[in-house]
Write an enzyme that holds these catalytic residues in place. Sequence first.
Site, PDB file in Angstrom:
ATOM      1  N   ILE A 181       0.857  -1.185   0.000  1.00 20.82           N
ATOM      2  CA  ILE A 181       0.000   0.000   0.000  1.00 20.82           C
ATOM      3  C   ILE A 181       0.898   1.242   0.000  1.00 20.82           C
ATOM      4  O   ILE A 181       1.799   1.353   0.839  1.00 20.82           O
ATOM      5  CB  ILE A 181      -0.911   0.000   1.236  1.00 20.82           C
ATOM      6  N   HIS A 182       0.694   2.132  -0.951  1.00 17.56           N
ATOM      7  CA  HIS A 182       1.439   3.390  -1.015  1.00 17.56           C
ATOM      8  C   HIS A 182       0.448   4.544  -1.124  1.00 17.56           C
ATOM      9  O   HIS A 182      -0.643   4.369  -1.666  1.00 17.56           O
ATOM     10  CB  HIS A 182       2.370   3.413  -2.221  1.00 17.56           C
ATOM     11  N   ARG A 183       0.853   5.721  -0.637  1.00 16.10           N
ATOM     12  CA  ARG A 183      -0.071   6.849  -0.749  1.00 16.10           C
ATOM     13  C   ARG A 183      -0.042   7.391  -2.179  1.00 16.10           C
ATOM     14  O   ARG A 183       1.018   7.625  -2.757  1.00 16.10           O
ATOM     15  CB  ARG A 183       0.195   7.914   0.312  1.00 16.10           C
ATOM     16  N   GLU A 245       3.695 -10.920  -1.230  1.00 10.64           N
ATOM     17  CA  GLU A 245       2.925 -10.942   0.019  1.00 10.64           C
ATOM     18  C   GLU A 245       1.484 -11.416  -0.163  1.00 10.64           C
ATOM     19  O   GLU A 245       0.787 -11.668   0.831  1.00 10.64           O
ATOM     20  CB  GLU A 245       2.956  -9.565   0.688  1.00 10.64           C
ATOM     21  N   GLU A 301      -0.176  11.432   8.663  1.00  8.50           N
ATOM     22  CA  GLU A 301       0.586  10.185   8.706  1.00  8.50           C
ATOM     23  C   GLU A 301       0.290   9.412   9.992  1.00  8.50           C
ATOM     24  O   GLU A 301      -0.280   9.951  10.937  1.00  8.50           O
ATOM     25  CB  GLU A 301       2.083  10.498   8.626  1.00  8.50           C
TER      26      GLU A 301
HETATM   27 MN    MN Z   1       7.778  -6.737  -0.105  1.00  9.38          MN
END
Ligand code: MN
Length: 507
Positions: A181-183, A245, A301
Amino acid sequence: MTAQVDSPDGRAMTDEPPITDLRTALERLTRYPGQLIETDHPVDPAAELAGVYKRIGAYGTVARPTRLGPAMMFNSVTGYPDSRVLVGLMASRERVGILLDSPPRLLTQRMAEAVRNPQGPVLVGAEEALCQQVIHRATDPGFDLRTLLPAPTNTPDDAGPYFCLGLVLGSDPELGTDVTIHRLCVQSHDEMSIFFAPGRHIDEFRRRAEAAGRPFPISINMGLDPAIPIGATFEAPTTPLGYDELAIAGGLRGTPVGLVDCVTVEQKAIARAEIVIEGYILPDVRVAEDQNTHTGHAMPEFPGYNGPANPSLPVIKVTAITTRHHPILQTLVGPGEEHTSLAGIPTEASIYNALDAALPGFVTAVYAHTAGGGKFLSILECNKTRPFDDGRARQAALIAFGVYSELKNIILVDADVDIFDTDDVLWAMQTRMQNDIDIITIPAVAGHVLDPTQSPAYNPALPAVGTTAKTIFDATVPYHLKATFERAHFTDVDPRPYAPDLNLLYP
Ligand code: MN
């Protein structure tokens, strides 16, 4: 303060229908009172939605007033008649337990077992591609990311609207596949910026593509079986570079995650996702995260502060948005209990597995406390049986620091303390510590850039932003004094006949 986890251990969940996607997860929650609410009251995705949920269920590191509460579905999102927004799905350890078929107290062990028994994803047929029931191509006339999906802006200071729970799937021809998950900040009708914290695996893949001058194909998967995002939150060394993952979600469910081919890029997407954004990260293109708003901030954050906008981020060129019918956009507000669940429970599992390998049976429970967003503070339950174990407790703390570099503080307690009950942990710190001998501080170690104290501005002895003192608070009883620290013994009585209305469980 009250106990974080007050639901009974050993809850029987064996007759529940399995969770295979977000919708079956929500169906399960409807059978548990107080875990999911929905509203038809119109809500603006720009700052209002997150403001509502802050009062209802964000909790954790969010400024008070806030509370632990239900997940929440907004059915009427101003300007987006075809979309619904879900927030807070994982914003309670009890709810995560319901969703992952585990007593909340045993989620550490449940995740630890899934990591030891991974099951990789499989490709499924187009007929199972629920995520492609509706297809919007960027080449369609009038295509606009900003009007198709209600990306929320969490606070008025944010750089723009964000997809906060976009699971990015990327791959490298030699290294394999990664999901994280990235913003993702919406920048134009077909562009988003993507932020990578240092060392993230997909960023390594992206660098290799950029060095070869190639666009980097990705899918962004949103609205998933909750086993998928929580499994994706593991980090190295538990899941090293090239470790997919998605196999942890497979291990949790005992069924592989189904993938389908994307419609516009050479990449896979999660077949049962609510929403998939397809596109490429462009080589050698950078934008300022707040180029449209100049707020100076990104989004709130996990430690509870507004993060700075990044001056130079890679850009995703969107090629398509595919969705289920009447899709659910899942989001989180940034900091809070949902972050603690997503980051903390995998952290607990990583620490637990490492300690189980190094000191079998010695540390029987780990809690990555919500005060540190699941990252900065862990509490370890130690089982001392001999004087040498006074040293093993501190060794356990050193191992935990080694497994999880973002960890800053560790509290060690004995097994008669409830690690999930902050009052009980603070009790141990009052009555089982002499702080000139029980606090061990290790100066200037690698930590996390988002803790504002981890800076030479705060302590000139620190060599760089993101370095920190790390501290062990040893609230265990010295073994030779064990008898002195026996807690007062009350008679164990079944209380139920005395207070039937409380629905107490016994034993
Ligand atoms: Mn990884």
